[in-house]
Design a protein around this motif. Structure first.
Motif, PDB file in Angstrom:
ATOM      1  N   ALA A 294       9.341  -2.711  -5.653  1.00 58.65           N
ATOM      2  CA  ALA A 294      10.603  -3.145  -4.710  1.00 58.65           C
ATOM      3  C   ALA A 294      10.146  -4.674  -4.799  1.00 58.65           C
ATOM      4  O   ALA A 294      10.981  -5.501  -4.833  1.00 58.65           O
ATOM      5  CB  ALA A 294      10.084  -2.714  -3.297  1.00 58.65           C
ATOM      6  N   LEU A 295       8.826  -5.005  -4.556  1.00 61.92           N
ATOM      7  CA  LEU A 295       8.435  -6.378  -4.809  1.00 61.92           C
ATOM      8  C   LEU A 295       8.990  -7.152  -6.002  1.00 61.92           C
ATOM      9  O   LEU A 295       9.572  -8.256  -6.050  1.00 61.92           O
ATOM     10  CB  LEU A 295       6.968  -6.622  -4.407  1.00 61.92           C
ATOM     11  N   LYS A 296       8.563  -6.427  -6.978  1.00 57.50           N
ATOM     12  CA  LYS A 296       9.002  -6.940  -8.525  1.00 57.50           C
ATOM     13  C   LYS A 296      10.522  -7.222  -8.369  1.00 57.50           C
ATOM     14  O   LYS A 296      11.047  -7.845  -8.908  1.00 57.50           O
ATOM     15  CB  LYS A 296       8.611  -6.058  -9.538  1.00 57.50           C
ATOM     16  N   ARG A 297      11.477  -6.288  -7.937  1.00 57.14           N
ATOM     17  CA  ARG A 297      12.868  -6.512  -7.961  1.00 57.14           C
ATOM     18  C   ARG A 297      13.242  -7.799  -6.922  1.00 57.14           C
ATOM     19  O   ARG A 297      14.162  -8.240  -7.372  1.00 57.14           O
ATOM     20  CB  ARG A 297      13.476  -5.152  -7.440  1.00 57.14           C
TER      21      ARG A 297
ATOM     22  N   GLY B  38       0.793  -1.346   0.022  1.00 56.31           N
ATOM     23  CA  GLY B  38      -0.157  -0.225  -0.038  1.00 56.31           C
ATOM     24  C   GLY B  38       0.795   1.298  -0.133  1.00 56.31           C
ATOM     25  O   GLY B  38       0.481   2.481  -0.326  1.00 56.31           O
ATOM     26  N   GLU B  39       1.914   1.233   0.523  1.00 49.67           N
ATOM     27  CA  GLU B  39       2.723   2.156   0.487  1.00 49.67           C
ATOM     28  C   GLU B  39       3.558   2.575  -0.943  1.00 49.67           C
ATOM     29  O   GLU B  39       3.620   1.635  -1.936  1.00 49.67           O
ATOM     30  CB  GLU B  39       4.166   2.183   1.222  1.00 49.67           C
ATOM     31  N   PRO B  40       3.712   3.782  -1.458  1.00 45.75           N
ATOM     32  CA  PRO B  40       4.353   4.142  -2.663  1.00 45.75           C
ATOM     33  C   PRO B  40       5.810   3.205  -2.819  1.00 45.75           C
ATOM     34  O   PRO B  40       6.490   3.275  -2.037  1.00 45.75           O
ATOM     35  CB  PRO B  40       4.748   5.580  -2.660  1.00 45.75           C
TER      36      PRO B  40
END
Length: 118
Positions: free
Chosen positions: A20-23, A13-15
């Motif tokens: 970040a999850l993809k990386r 939910g944070e910008p």
């Protein structure tokens, strides 16, 4: 083992969370592609931890990590690398190293110690 310190990536939910999850997922996929990935998980915040010590038969449970430190252990990757240098190279590829630090530490082999897989 790659120990991830002082890294607080964005939360759901944070910008920046999706990027970040993809990386991080791409990094884990690369570890799997190379055949070195054994396990990896983020850890909950220190406030959720308990430290257990036993002295003279008495068990003591205290809140939080054992020592007061500025280091925050946020997670780990357990890898099965051919060499220590390979593990260091892979630590340098971890996107979490850009916002924290990665400690690379060999897992000790102790003869006679029962091994358990995660």
């Amino acid at each position: 083992m790659l120990l991830i310190y002082n890294c607080e990536p964005p939360k759901p939910g944070e910008p920046g969370f999706e990027e970040a999850l993809k990386r991080v997922n791409s990094y884990a996929d690369e570890l799997r592609r190379r055949g070195v990935f054994v396990s990896g998980h983020p850890l909950e915040a220190e406030r959720t931890a308990r430290t257990v010590t036993v002295r003279e038969g008495r068990t003591l449970v205290t809140d939080g990590p054992f020592t007061e430190t500025h280091e925050h252990l946020g997670g780990y990757y357990l890898l099965d690398c051919e060499t220590f240098e390979e593990a260091v190279e892979l630590a340098g590829m971890c996107p979490l190293a850009e916002v924290g630090s990665i400690e690379v530490r060999p897992v000790a082999g102790i003869p006679g110690l029962a091994e358990h897989s995660a």
